[in-house]
Design a protein around this motif. Structure first.
Motif, PDB file in Angstrom:
ATOM      1  N   PHE A  19       0.838  -1.198   0.000  1.00 26.32           N
ATOM      2  CA  PHE A  19       0.000   0.000   0.000  1.00 26.32           C
ATOM      3  C   PHE A  19       0.876   1.252   0.000  1.00 26.32           C
ATOM      4  O   PHE A  19       0.586   2.230  -0.701  1.00 26.32           O
ATOM      5  N   SER A  20       1.956   1.228   0.781  1.00 26.81           N
ATOM      6  CA  SER A  20       2.782   2.430   0.891  1.00 26.81           C
ATOM      7  C   SER A  20       3.538   2.716  -0.406  1.00 26.81           C
ATOM      8  O   SER A  20       3.630   3.867  -0.841  1.00 26.81           O
ATOM      9  N   ARG A  21       4.075   1.669  -1.047  1.00 26.78           N
ATOM     10  CA  ARG A  21       4.779   1.889  -2.321  1.00 26.78           C
ATOM     11  C   ARG A  21       3.808   2.323  -3.411  1.00 26.78           C
ATOM     12  O   ARG A  21       4.147   3.146  -4.261  1.00 26.78           O
ATOM     13  N   ALA A  22       2.596   1.764  -3.399  1.00 27.49           N
ATOM     14  CA  ALA A  22       1.586   2.194  -4.374  1.00 27.49           C
ATOM     15  C   ALA A  22       1.228   3.661  -4.153  1.00 27.49           C
ATOM     16  O   ALA A  22       1.056   4.426  -5.105  1.00 27.49           O
ATOM     17  N   ALA A  23       1.108   4.048  -2.894  1.00 26.69           N
ATOM     18  CA  ALA A  23       0.791   5.449  -2.583  1.00 26.69           C
ATOM     19  C   ALA A  23       1.875   6.375  -3.117  1.00 26.69           C
ATOM     20  O   ALA A  23       1.590   7.426  -3.710  1.00 26.69           O
ATOM     21  N   GLU A  24       3.136   5.976  -2.921  1.00 24.74           N
ATOM     22  CA  GLU A  24       4.250   6.792  -3.422  1.00 24.74           C
ATOM     23  C   GLU A  24       4.209   6.879  -4.943  1.00 24.74           C
ATOM     24  O   GLU A  24       4.426   7.949  -5.522  1.00 24.74           O
ATOM     25  N   GLN A  25       3.918   5.745  -5.602  1.00 28.19           N
ATOM     26  CA  GLN A  25       3.853   5.715  -7.067  1.00 28.19           C
ATOM     27  C   GLN A  25       2.737   6.605  -7.588  1.00 28.19           C
ATOM     28  O   GLN A  25       2.875   7.263  -8.622  1.00 28.19           O
ATOM     29  N   LYS A  28      -0.202   9.648  -3.697  1.00 31.38           N
ATOM     30  CA  LYS A  28      -1.274   9.718  -2.697  1.00 31.38           C
ATOM     31  C   LYS A  28      -0.717   9.335  -1.335  1.00 31.38           C
ATOM     32  O   LYS A  28       0.420   8.880  -1.208  1.00 31.38           O
ATOM     33  N   THR A  29      -1.531   9.493  -0.313  1.00 24.11           N
ATOM     34  CA  THR A  29      -1.150   9.037   1.019  1.00 24.11           C
ATOM     35  C   THR A  29      -1.536   7.565   1.167  1.00 24.11           C
ATOM     36  O   THR A  29      -2.495   7.104   0.522  1.00 24.11           O
ATOM     37  N   PRO A  30      -0.825   6.806   1.996  1.00 17.72           N
ATOM     38  CA  PRO A  30      -1.212   5.406   2.229  1.00 17.72           C
ATOM     39  C   PRO A  30      -2.644   5.260   2.729  1.00 17.72           C
ATOM     40  O   PRO A  30      -3.340   4.308   2.363  1.00 17.72           O
ATOM     41  N   SER A  31      -3.101   6.209   3.537  1.00 19.75           N
ATOM     42  CA  SER A  31      -4.480   6.118   4.051  1.00 19.75           C
ATOM     43  C   SER A  31      -5.487   6.295   2.915  1.00 19.75           C
ATOM     44  O   SER A  31      -6.549   5.650   2.914  1.00 19.75           O
ATOM     45  N   ALA A  32      -5.171   7.163   1.930  1.00 21.51           N
ATOM     46  CA  ALA A  32      -6.078   7.347   0.794  1.00 21.51           C
ATOM     47  C   ALA A  32      -6.148   6.085  -0.047  1.00 21.51           C
ATOM     48  O   ALA A  32      -7.218   5.684  -0.530  1.00 21.51           O
ATOM     49  N   VAL A  33      -5.001   5.419  -0.223  1.00 15.92           N
ATOM     50  CA  VAL A  33      -4.984   4.154  -0.967  1.00 15.92           C
ATOM     51  C   VAL A  33      -5.798   3.095  -0.229  1.00 15.92           C
ATOM     52  O   VAL A  33      -6.618   2.382  -0.829  1.00 15.92           O
ATOM     53  N   ALA A  34      -5.586   2.992   1.089  1.00 13.67           N
ATOM     54  CA  ALA A  34      -6.328   2.009   1.884  1.00 13.67           C
ATOM     55  C   ALA A  34      -7.831   2.284   1.839  1.00 13.67           C
ATOM     56  O   ALA A  34      -8.646   1.352   1.756  1.00 13.67           O
ATOM     57  N   LYS A  35      -8.202   3.557   1.860  1.00 18.01           N
ATOM     58  CA  LYS A  35      -9.627   3.919   1.806  1.00 18.01           C
ATOM     59  C   LYS A  35     -10.234   3.518   0.461  1.00 18.01           C
ATOM     60  O   LYS A  35     -11.377   3.051   0.392  1.00 18.01           O
ATOM     61  N   THR A  36      -9.482   3.719  -0.626  1.00 15.57           N
ATOM     62  CA  THR A  36      -9.977   3.335  -1.957  1.00 15.57           C
ATOM     63  C   THR A  36     -10.203   1.831  -2.036  1.00 15.57           C
ATOM     64  O   THR A  36     -11.229   1.367  -2.543  1.00 15.57           O
ATOM     65  N   ILE A  37      -9.245   1.045  -1.541  1.00 19.52           N
ATOM     66  CA  ILE A  37      -9.374  -0.417  -1.565  1.00 19.52           C
ATOM     67  C   ILE A  37     -10.546  -0.850  -0.690  1.00 19.52           C
ATOM     68  O   ILE A  37     -11.337  -1.731  -1.071  1.00 19.52           O
ATOM     69  N   ALA A  38     -10.700  -0.209   0.463  1.00 17.12           N
ATOM     70  CA  ALA A  38     -11.827  -0.538   1.346  1.00 17.12           C
ATOM     71  C   ALA A  38     -13.153  -0.230   0.658  1.00 17.12           C
ATOM     72  O   ALA A  38     -14.139  -0.974   0.812  1.00 17.12           O
TER      73      ALA A  38
END
Length: 304
Positions: A19-25, A28-38
């Motif tokens: 999640f963190s590497r995807a956020a960097e790519q 976005k923030t890791p929390s935004a990525v996690a929220k999207t997946i959720a």
């Protein structure tokens, strides 16, 4: 929910396995990525990932949905390309992966020329000698040596992977022994180490005549080919080299081809440079244009 953005995020998480590497790519923030997946999981009513403190892993539902997401994004990308083609210009991004040695030998120059000819296209070029990483990377185009029979990938020969023996004039000047088949073991050798290569035997061929020879002990042994090439240019010894990597130095005299009447049989890396791409990208215009461009360059250099 922006479905296109959500699918892009999902595919990026899968490719980065984080999640963190995807956020960097994605910026976005890791929390935004996690929220999207959720949000996707809530919409589907199924978990896409099994999460732990150390790693994430796709569930069965996640594998099915991630594959569908890739295909959907690919279709949208191809539609965008088709629209770009109507305007007679390549747009968007082309992601290319290749072995490290290709970069300095020819890919850098090809990419520079191609980018100048197609100013609306962005290139991302990733170089690695790790086959497992490269072939499973999700790039638009992979340049590869050796067999490639993975499902879902098309492998097209675009150039020769001919192996030659080469040394610098400085090595030949300080070495009193003429290089002959019967004294190869008495010379200094620069040997590339790779798990796929036979470390004991190699074979030369002249017409119907075949010589099976013991692999010499290396004066320098390395898994980094660029280091070996630099050492050959510095006069340390004889290099067992792909022609594409030494062609410019043979042309300008910094290296000399040895035993030119003999052909070294293809090793585990095969007799061809391959252009590898996903089968669903077979009609992608930018991929085919780049392959054609690269083929022309290799032909000009007498490497195809």
């Amino acid at each position: 929910m922006d479905k296109y953005s959500a699918l892009t995020t999902l595919v990026c998480v899968v490719e980065q396995n984080s999640f963190s590497r995807a956020a960097e790519q994605l910026g976005k923030t890791p929390s935004a990525v996690a929220k999207t997946i959720a949000g996707l999981e809530a919409e589907l009513g199924a978990r896409l990932f099994e999460r732990s403190t150390r790693r994430i892993q796709l569930t069965e539902a996640g594998r099915l949905y991630a594959q569908a997401a890739r295909e959907a994004l690919a279709c949208l990308g191809q539609a965008s390309e088709a629209i770009g083609q109507l305007q007679r210009e390549l747009h968007g991004e082309l992601r290319i992966a290749a072995p490290l040695g290709f970069g300095a030998a020819f890919l850098g120059e090809v990419c520079a020329r191609f980018a100048l000819d197609h100013p609306q296209l962005r290139l991302q070029v990733d170089l690695s000698d790790d086959d497992q990483v490269i072939l499973g990377s999700g790039h638009d185009l992979i340049l590869h040596e050796g067999a490639c029979d993975l499902p879902g990938l098309i492998a097209r020969p675009i150039g020769r992977n001919e192996i030659v023996l080469a040394a610098s004039p400085a090595y030949l000047a300080r070495q009193p022994l003429e290089v002959r088949l019967d004294n190869l073991l008495e010379h200094d050798w620069l040997l590339y180490w790779h798990p796929a290569l036979n470390r004991h035997i190699w074979q030369l061929r002249r017409g119907e005549e075949v010589r099976r020879l013991e692999l010499p002990v290396g004066r320098l042994l390395s898994g980094n080919y660029d280091l070996l090439l630099s050492s050959a240019l510095a006069g340390l010894g004889i290099l067992h080299a792909p022609l594409w990597s030494v062609a410019p130095y043979l042309a300008d005299g910094r290296l000399v081809r040895l035993l030119p009447d003999w052909m070294v049989d293809p090793d585990a890396f095969g007799a061809h440079i391959l252009a590898v791409y996903p089968s669903h990208r077979r009609h992608a215009h930018k991929v085919q244009v780049f392959i054609h461009y690269l083929e022309q360059y290799l032909r000009e250099q007498q490497l195809a």
